[in-house]
Design a protein around this motif. Sequence first.
Motif, PDB file in Angstrom:
ATOM      1  N   GLU A 234     -15.982   8.309 -19.992  1.00 46.60           N
ATOM      2  CA  GLU A 234     -14.544   8.360 -20.274  1.00 46.60           C
ATOM      3  C   GLU A 234     -13.749   7.687 -19.167  1.00 46.60           C
ATOM      4  O   GLU A 234     -12.760   7.000 -19.415  1.00 46.60           O
ATOM      5  N   ALA A 235     -14.184   7.900 -17.927  1.00 44.68           N
ATOM      6  CA  ALA A 235     -13.495   7.279 -16.798  1.00 44.68           C
ATOM      7  C   ALA A 235     -13.601   5.756 -16.868  1.00 44.68           C
ATOM      8  O   ALA A 235     -12.626   5.039 -16.621  1.00 44.68           O
ATOM      9  N   LYS A 236     -14.776   5.267 -17.215  1.00 42.64           N
ATOM     10  CA  LYS A 236     -14.970   3.822 -17.310  1.00 42.64           C
ATOM     11  C   LYS A 236     -14.104   3.217 -18.416  1.00 42.64           C
ATOM     12  O   LYS A 236     -13.698   2.046 -18.333  1.00 42.64           O
ATOM     13  N   ASP A 237     -13.832   4.008 -19.443  1.00 40.32           N
ATOM     14  CA  ASP A 237     -13.045   3.533 -20.586  1.00 40.32           C
ATOM     15  C   ASP A 237     -11.556   3.831 -20.444  1.00 40.32           C
ATOM     16  O   ASP A 237     -10.763   3.514 -21.332  1.00 40.32           O
ATOM     17  N   ALA A 238     -11.165   4.441 -19.328  1.00 36.95           N
ATOM     18  CA  ALA A 238      -9.768   4.845 -19.139  1.00 36.95           C
ATOM     19  C   ALA A 238      -8.871   3.643 -18.861  1.00 36.95           C
ATOM     20  O   ALA A 238      -9.336   2.568 -18.469  1.00 36.95           O
ATOM     21  N   ASP A 239      -7.590   3.844 -19.048  1.00 36.15           N
ATOM     22  CA  ASP A 239      -6.612   2.804 -18.729  1.00 36.15           C
ATOM     23  C   ASP A 239      -6.368   2.724 -17.225  1.00 36.15           C
ATOM     24  O   ASP A 239      -6.097   1.648 -16.684  1.00 36.15           O
ATOM     25  N   GLU A 240      -6.437   3.872 -16.568  1.00 43.78           N
ATOM     26  CA  GLU A 240      -6.333   3.934 -15.115  1.00 43.78           C
ATOM     27  C   GLU A 240      -6.900   5.263 -14.640  1.00 43.78           C
ATOM     28  O   GLU A 240      -7.189   6.158 -15.445  1.00 43.78           O
ATOM     29  N   ALA A 241      -7.084   5.374 -13.337  1.00 41.95           N
ATOM     30  CA  ALA A 241      -7.598   6.602 -12.742  1.00 41.95           C
ATOM     31  C   ALA A 241      -6.992   6.750 -11.356  1.00 41.95           C
ATOM     32  O   ALA A 241      -6.517   5.779 -10.767  1.00 41.95           O
ATOM     33  N   PHE A 242      -7.008   7.979 -10.846  1.00 46.86           N
ATOM     34  CA  PHE A 242      -6.486   8.200  -9.502  1.00 46.86           C
ATOM     35  C   PHE A 242      -7.016   9.498  -8.927  1.00 46.86           C
ATOM     36  O   PHE A 242      -7.666  10.292  -9.633  1.00 46.86           O
ATOM     37  N   VAL A 243      -6.779   9.701  -7.646  1.00 45.87           N
ATOM     38  CA  VAL A 243      -7.126  10.949  -6.969  1.00 45.87           C
ATOM     39  C   VAL A 243      -5.879  11.497  -6.294  1.00 45.87           C
ATOM     40  O   VAL A 243      -4.930  10.765  -6.031  1.00 45.87           O
ATOM     41  N   THR A 244      -5.915  12.795  -6.001  1.00 40.51           N
ATOM     42  CA  THR A 244      -4.846  13.410  -5.206  1.00 40.51           C
ATOM     43  C   THR A 244      -5.456  14.308  -4.139  1.00 40.51           C
ATOM     44  O   THR A 244      -6.498  14.925  -4.338  1.00 40.51           O
ATOM     45  N   SER A 245      -4.789  14.349  -3.000  1.00 38.47           N
ATOM     46  CA  SER A 245      -5.157  15.264  -1.915  1.00 38.47           C
ATOM     47  C   SER A 245      -4.042  15.227  -0.884  1.00 38.47           C
ATOM     48  O   SER A 245      -3.138  14.389  -0.960  1.00 38.47           O
ATOM     49  N   ALA A 246      -4.135  16.117   0.105  1.00 36.68           N
ATOM     50  CA  ALA A 246      -3.123  16.159   1.161  1.00 36.68           C
ATOM     51  C   ALA A 246      -3.157  14.907   2.021  1.00 36.68           C
ATOM     52  O   ALA A 246      -2.165  14.563   2.669  1.00 36.68           O
TER      53      ALA A 246
END
Length: 286
Positions: A234-246
């Motif tokens: 699903e990630a490979k087929d996504a339009d975009e991806a991101f991460v969050t952290s402090a």
Amino acid sequence: MSRTVYVNGDYVAEADAKISVFDRGFLFADGVYEVTSVLDGKLIDYDGHATRLQRSLDELEMAAPMPMEELLEVHREMVRLNNIDEGLVYLQITRGNPGDRDFAYPPADTKPSLVLFTQSKPGLSSNAAAEKGLSVISAPDMRWGRRDIKTVQLLYPSMAKMLAKAAGADDAWMVEDGFVTEGSSNNAYIVKGNTIVTRHLGNEILAGITRAAVLRFARESQMKVEERSFTVDEAKDADEAFVTSATTFVTPVVSIDGEQIGDGKQGSVAARLREIYIEESRKAAV
């Protein structure tokens, strides 16, 4: 220049900071931690970090070394003493030094150990890293089962980070039973169509403080959010991806396992959420 660190009630030069070899954090990783971001010399979302810290302590039946209001003043003094404009305050609480090594918890009146130090990170809020984006690999999630407690048991995340570096990538997304749990030190997201997808809370992931804020801002901005598991495919087929952290705020992921995500650049959703997060966090900083 030497930093000032906090050790069990004293502000000392880092070279003079000492903890007993019998401290349970050293012997058993029997401790918890928090990392609070600093922007413009102020703390970002301290209340959220304090609430999660208290939960971690409660889950481990560990005493707090002082009230959270007093701990806030220690954070502020650390920022002041080390002249931090943009950076981080690291806090660690362990079950302390009972006097000898024993697997069983020491008596309840054993004094916990409290340590804080700062890291100056000029440019923490800049968009340079965000514009470049991160490459990640998938790695099996082999951590213990209580990832919802922010403990100092970070050896496997460190191993996953090194697997990523060996593969020429920036980070690893960990996978369990076919589904992405989270990054080595961040929460993971994909965007498909107009929907942001991130794993639901549970024992499998840490309830990120930045995660909570970003999802709130996303919903307030009329973005659709689904809290559910997703796969690497699903990630490979996504339009975009991101991460969050402090430490990363909102940073795009542009490839996974060598395959480009979307157009391989920072997506509009991640860019907008980063902008909102930094702007709103600065307004609410203490």
